[in-house]
Design a protein around this motif. Structure first.
Motif, mmCIF file in Angstrom:
data_model
loop_
_atom_site.group_PDB
_atom_site.id
_atom_site.type_symbol
_atom_site.label_atom_id
_atom_site.label_comp_id
_atom_site.label_asym_id
_atom_site.label_seq_id
_atom_site.Cartn_x
_atom_site.Cartn_y
_atom_site.Cartn_z
ATOM 1 N N UNK A 1 -7.653 -1.880 -12.494
ATOM 2 C CA UNK A 1 -8.111 -1.363 -11.069
ATOM 3 C C UNK A 1 -8.596 -0.106 -11.125
ATOM 4 N N UNK A 2 -8.400 0.768 -12.020
ATOM 5 C CA UNK A 2 -8.616 2.096 -12.250
ATOM 6 C C UNK A 2 -10.380 2.102 -12.547
ATOM 7 N N UNK B 1 -13.254 7.690 -3.772
ATOM 8 C CA UNK B 1 -12.718 8.534 -4.726
ATOM 9 C C UNK B 1 -11.456 9.314 -4.288
ATOM 10 N N UNK B 2 -11.190 9.499 -2.964
ATOM 11 C CA UNK B 2 -10.100 10.055 -2.393
ATOM 12 C C UNK B 2 -8.869 9.138 -2.528
ATOM 13 N N UNK B 3 -8.952 7.827 -2.497
ATOM 14 C CA UNK B 3 -7.864 7.041 -3.035
ATOM 15 C C UNK B 3 -7.542 6.916 -4.347
ATOM 16 N N UNK B 4 -8.376 7.358 -5.160
ATOM 17 C CA UNK B 4 -8.283 7.211 -6.695
ATOM 18 C C UNK B 4 -6.749 7.728 -7.100
ATOM 19 N N UNK B 5 -6.467 8.793 -6.728
ATOM 20 C CA UNK B 5 -5.246 9.409 -7.150
ATOM 21 C C UNK B 5 -3.956 8.380 -6.795
ATOM 22 N N UNK B 6 -3.960 7.614 -5.714
ATOM 23 C CA UNK B 6 -3.000 6.639 -5.309
ATOM 24 C C UNK B 6 -3.195 5.575 -6.481
ATOM 25 N N UNK C 1 -1.549 6.812 -9.346
ATOM 26 C CA UNK C 1 0.072 6.999 -9.396
ATOM 27 C C UNK C 1 0.650 5.899 -9.397
ATOM 28 N N UNK C 2 -0.065 4.578 -9.061
ATOM 29 C CA UNK C 2 0.518 3.414 -9.071
ATOM 30 C C UNK C 2 0.603 2.988 -10.383
ATOM 31 N N UNK C 3 -0.523 3.066 -11.062
ATOM 32 C CA UNK C 3 -0.478 2.757 -12.794
ATOM 33 C C UNK C 3 0.725 3.491 -13.286
ATOM 34 N N UNK D 1 0.818 -1.426 -0.063
ATOM 35 C CA UNK D 1 -0.021 -0.073 0.104
ATOM 36 C C UNK D 1 0.524 1.233 -0.045
ATOM 37 N N UNK D 2 2.080 1.174 0.603
ATOM 38 C CA UNK D 2 2.957 2.348 0.529
ATOM 39 C C UNK D 2 3.278 2.712 -0.666
ATOM 40 N N UNK D 3 3.507 1.825 -1.502
ATOM 41 C CA UNK D 3 3.861 1.951 -3.133
ATOM 42 C C UNK D 3 2.958 2.896 -3.665
ATOM 43 N N UNK D 4 1.674 2.545 -3.338
ATOM 44 C CA UNK D 4 0.547 3.407 -4.029
ATOM 45 C C UNK D 4 0.586 4.774 -3.503
ATOM 46 N N UNK D 5 1.139 5.091 -2.429
ATOM 47 C CA UNK D 5 1.002 6.981 -2.233
ATOM 48 C C UNK D 5 1.860 7.507 -2.868
ATOM 49 N N UNK D 6 1.443 8.570 -3.603
ATOM 50 C CA UNK D 6 2.365 9.627 -4.242
ATOM 51 C C UNK D 6 3.088 10.576 -3.230
#
Length: 136
Positions: A110-111, A82-87, A90-92, A29-34
């Motif tokens: 996943x998007x 919706x709030x976690x979508x930017x993460x 970012x991961x993609x 999950x840390x990987x997905x955090x921009x």
């Protein structure tokens, strides 16, 4: 009846995902955090993961434990998705692999699941008003 089953299923998904944020999938999950999120929130990626995991557990638990508040909680769950979508974006975009998301196709797919999660949350919250005869 279907809405009730879907509500419990969504609650279970949130609780399990939240627990994974705090334990076995924490690194993934840390990987997905921009990086911009850490600057915006003045914290590190691990704290964001822990906080989001705690929020998921609380939302999932509240969806079941507080039936009178299900509409509000469902709306909060939709907003969370919706709030976690930017993460997820970012991961993609960075092609960062994580458990279960080890290919570009999976990360991209996943998007498209995110709007499904938002709709699911709103649907399990029930109708905007109770129109049954017993409520009159």
């Amino acid at each position: 009846m279907l809405r009730i089953v879907a509500r419990f299923a969504l609650a279970a998904l949130l609780i399990v995902a939240g627990a994974a944020h705090l334990t076995v999938l924490r690194r993934g999950y840390r990987i997905a955090v921009p990086d911009w999120a850490t600057r915006l929130l003045h914290t590190d990626k691990d704290m964001i993961v822990v906080a989001s995991g705690a929020v998921e557990i609380m939302l999932g638990t509240g969806l079941i434990a507080l039936p009178r508040e299900r509409r509000r909680i469902a709306a909060a769950i939709a907003a969370f998705f919706v709030a976690v979508l930017p993460g997820n974006i970012h991961q993609w975009r960075t092609a960062a692999a994580a458990p279960g998301l080890d290919t570009d196709a999976r990360r991209f797919g996943r998007l498209f699941f995110q709007p499904v999660l938002v709709a699911w949350a709103l649907w399990v919250g029930g109708p905007a008003r109770d129109t049954s005869a017993s409520s009159r």
